[in-house]
Design an enzyme around this catalytic site. Structure first.
Site, PDB file in Angstrom:
ATOM      1  CD  GLU A   1      -1.707  -2.437   1.389  1.00  0.00           C
ATOM      2  OE1 GLU A   1      -2.497  -3.357   1.097  1.00  0.00           O
ATOM      3  OE2 GLU A   1      -0.588  -2.642   1.925  1.00  0.00           O
TER       4      GLU A   1
ATOM      5  CG  HIS B   1     -10.440  -8.171   6.305  1.00  0.00           C
ATOM      6  ND1 HIS B   1      -9.441  -8.550   7.159  1.00  0.00           N
ATOM      7  CD2 HIS B   1     -10.093  -8.593   5.070  1.00  0.00           C
ATOM      8  CE1 HIS B   1      -8.508  -9.201   6.471  1.00  0.00           C
ATOM      9  NE2 HIS B   1      -8.875  -9.235   5.200  1.00  0.00           N
TER      10      HIS B   1
END
Length: 327
Positions: free
Chosen positions: A60, A129
């Site tokens: 990321e 998540h």
């Protein structure tokens, strides 16, 4: 008008942006061949090629760092962070570089980068998540932070974000990806509500309920239930978290005299605290009760079997509404 899910509306908005501007790029983990884990980018690499819809490594920080370089060279990159909890490896790039570059250059440089983040719980997923990290980015000056709550806004807001010269953190409520609504994909953006404006979802007179993202539908359902008890809720979808549309917020709070802020993120130092402070400061003499907050608990996100208890629901919103009338 076309009936679209929220995820498909995002897909159509991204497609429109790619068609209208050759400088728009999409990049992220599995966004190309797979079409994203939620299929938001489905079919885009096939139609626009792998130079414009780019499958990246699982890194990321590298994704956002590359996007910053591309933006400085005149491109408009759209980064997908696969899940909300995965944004933190890129946090240094976002906070130390992306948010500060425009001021650092005294306005000579712009960084039109959009970072899409599926956010929130409700899908039975584990920690990392199901996070709601918006407060970190709202706290960071130099970033626009927005959250769509329905397919119509998803379609227009993603295009508006891509065309914006400021970096935009774009939150997508993942448990609403499959919600459906009518979307006018033939209409341009000229008549769309401005990116920084709130929208009144339900008009009411007794209590102002402020919400965004996954809580918009929950609060609209609470307004219907409250109406059966003779209470009129005004539900406002904030849409823009930074900057806030304080004109709309204050006008409603002054009119109703009561205000409840609802969000999925933990209550401690969440966005609701900032909103409550501003409403209390600006609307003090018109308020009939303290501003109340309905939010997630201040714990790490729980196992999936407990998330229904953790997440704010209709009953918790209605309880807060009831409590505003006890003062």
């Amino acid at each position: 008008m076309t009936t679209l899910t929220l995820s498909k509306a995002l897909n159509e908005g991204l497609r429109k942006a790619l068609e209208n501007d050759p400088k728009v790029l999409i990049m992220g983990e599995d966004v190309g061949k797979l079409g994203g884990v939620f299929r938001v980018t489905d079919g885009l690499q096939k139609d626009f090629g792998d130079a414009r819809v780019v499958d990246t490594p699982l890194a990321e920080s590298g994704i956002v760092g590359t996007a910053i370089g591309l933006a400085l060279r005149g491109y408009r990159p759209v980064c997908e962070i696969q899940f909300d909890g995965f944004v933190f490896p890129a946090f240094d790039q976002i906070v130390s570089q992306l948010a500060k570059m425009r001021l650092r250059s005294l306005g000579q440089l712009s960084l039109p980068v959009v970072i899409r983040i599926p956010c929130g719980g409700g899908i039975g997923a584990v920690e990392h998540h199901s996070e709601s990290p918006e407060a970190y980015f709202v706290h960071t000056s130099g970033l626009r932070v927005v959250a769509c709550g329905n397919p119509e806004d998803a379609y227009t807001m993603i295009q508006q974000s891509i065309s914006c010269d400021d970096p935009v953190i774009f939150f997508e409520p993942k448990r609403r990806y499959w919600d459906k609504a009518e979307v006018d994909t033939a209409r341009g953006l000229a008549g769309a509500l401005a990116l920084g404006k709130a929208r009144t979802i339900v008009s009411g007179t007794d209590v102002t309920v402020l919400c965004y993202g996954p809580m918009v539908r929950t609060c609209a359902e609470a307004a219907v239930a409250a109406d059966g008890d003779g209470r009129s809720l005004e539900v406002i979808d904030l849409r823009s978290l930074s900057p806030l549309d304080t004109d709309a917020i204050f006008a409603s709070a002054r009119r109703t005299g009561r205000c409840v802020v609802v969000h999925e993120a933990p209550v401690t130092a969440g966005l609701g605290a900032e909103i409550a402070a501003r409403v209390s400061q600006e609307c003090f003499y018109q308020l009939e009760a303290p501003v109340l907050r309905v939010a997630g608990f201040s714990t790490p996100y729980p196992p999936s079997r407990l998330e229904e208890h953790y997440l704010p629901d209709l009953d918790r919103v209605l309880d807060a509404v009831d409590r505003t009338f006890s003062y």
